[in-house]
Design an enzyme around this catalytic site. Sequence first.
Site, short mmCIF file in Angstrom:
data_model
loop_
_atom_site.label_atom_id
_atom_site.label_comp_id
_atom_site.label_asym_id
_atom_site.label_seq_id
_atom_site.Cartn_x
_atom_site.Cartn_y
_atom_site.Cartn_z
N HIS A 183 63.96 6.66 -36.30
CA HIS A 183 63.61 6.94 -34.90
C HIS A 183 62.07 6.92 -34.82
O HIS A 183 61.42 7.94 -34.64
CB HIS A 183 64.16 8.31 -34.49
CG HIS A 183 64.21 8.54 -33.01
ND1 HIS A 183 63.75 7.61 -32.08
CD2 HIS A 183 64.63 9.61 -32.27
CE1 HIS A 183 63.92 8.09 -30.87
NE2 HIS A 183 64.45 9.30 -30.95
N GLN A 226 59.91 8.47 -31.89
CA GLN A 226 59.90 9.94 -31.89
C GLN A 226 58.91 10.48 -32.91
O GLN A 226 58.18 11.44 -32.63
CB GLN A 226 61.31 10.46 -32.21
CG GLN A 226 61.41 11.97 -32.20
CD GLN A 226 61.24 12.57 -30.81
OE1 GLN A 226 61.94 12.18 -29.89
NE2 GLN A 226 60.31 13.49 -30.65
N ASP A 270 66.47 18.97 -36.31
CA ASP A 270 67.17 17.99 -35.46
C ASP A 270 68.64 18.38 -35.50
O ASP A 270 69.06 19.19 -36.33
CB ASP A 270 66.93 16.58 -36.05
CG ASP A 270 67.63 15.47 -35.26
OD1 ASP A 270 67.93 15.68 -34.07
OD2 ASP A 270 67.88 14.40 -35.85
N ARG A 288 68.25 0.68 -28.54
CA ARG A 288 68.81 1.87 -29.19
C ARG A 288 70.23 1.53 -29.59
O ARG A 288 71.06 1.22 -28.73
CB ARG A 288 68.80 3.06 -28.24
CG ARG A 288 69.66 4.21 -28.75
CD ARG A 288 69.46 5.50 -27.98
NE ARG A 288 68.21 6.12 -28.35
CZ ARG A 288 67.93 7.41 -28.16
NH1 ARG A 288 68.82 8.20 -27.60
NH2 ARG A 288 66.76 7.91 -28.50
N CYS A 306 63.12 17.25 -31.79
CA CYS A 306 63.04 16.02 -30.99
C CYS A 306 63.90 16.11 -29.73
O CYS A 306 63.70 15.32 -28.81
CB CYS A 306 63.44 14.82 -31.84
SG CYS A 306 65.15 14.87 -32.41
N ARG A 345 56.36 11.24 -25.90
CA ARG A 345 57.09 9.98 -26.06
C ARG A 345 56.51 8.93 -25.13
O ARG A 345 56.34 7.77 -25.51
CB ARG A 345 58.59 10.21 -25.73
CG ARG A 345 59.33 11.11 -26.70
CD ARG A 345 59.44 10.50 -28.07
NE ARG A 345 60.08 9.19 -27.99
CZ ARG A 345 61.41 9.00 -27.93
NH1 ARG A 345 62.24 10.03 -27.98
NH2 ARG A 345 61.92 7.77 -27.87
#
Length: 298
Positions: A128, A131, A218, A101, A257, A285
């Site tokens: 991402h 996700q 988001d 990440r 998310c 996830r």
Amino acid sequence: MKHFLSIEALSAADIHGLLASAARLKRARGAHGSQPLAGQTWALIFTKSSTRTRVSFEVGIRELGGFPMFLSKNDIQLGRGEPIKDTARVLGRLVQGAVIRTFAQQDVSDFASYSGIPTINALTDDEHPCQILADLLTIEEKLGALRGCKIAFIGDGFSNMTRSWMWAAKHLGFDLTVAAPAGYQPPGWFLAALAAPNVRVTADPLVAAQDAHVINTDVWLSMGQEDQTDKERAFAGFEVNAGLLAHAAPKHLVLHCLPAYRGKEISEEVLELHADTIFQQAENRLHVQKAILVELMG
Ligand code: CP
Ligand code: NVA
């Protein structure tokens, strides 16, 4: 599949295969299954904060028989400026896989190239992808199928989440409308490269929400943008709230998310009303990432 770096690089068959595998792994969780990561150590290299991604990868790697080694940038020389290509060449000789990440997508690609070990993008500024797979699995579970779904994304039109959603729409063919204020919409060069007539962009959240089966949002300020108060001001009127959802299809899902900022991109009332879906997304996830890990073991 050698690496999992973006939704952009996947095919529709890859996505459907990973979702089917994730659903199987979810059903089989807790049963004695094969351990494709037995004896392996996987490095989790994080230069940004995380709750869901870190914990779901650590748990998933353990459930598949492996050992996760969490390395925040402050623990390793990367945080003091050691180049990613040197970090990659060291870790490639010591561990069997990596989950990264960070900010630049190029760093994840470079890590994959220089390390030679399976590498997973756990969020960059561009994408991402883990996700998005969890979100797609949640939609399949709740609505049955993605085909025929009208999906809205309300918020930052060029964040990692939106970009991954647009690539997913391109590959899978569902109808996606992105609502974002001027200045925060996907740029022309990106839309030209995407070349997806089923992806539309508007500055009016009500247009995107109209008859939508899925409303997705988001944070307005992604990690690394916390001091961009001008940007936050541009999103006034883009809250996902009861007024907006009155325009959606009668049976609709709300996705987030997480982490969520109530009173900004989503109201407290809407988040709590749709908490079952939103926390199912978070759980998923684990299942999609186990599917990715299994797939990378080939
Ligand atoms: N959604 C998500 O990636 O959460 P974290 O930042 O907590 O990992
Ligand atoms: N767009 C957000 C996603 C967080 C999971 C960010 O990058 O901070």
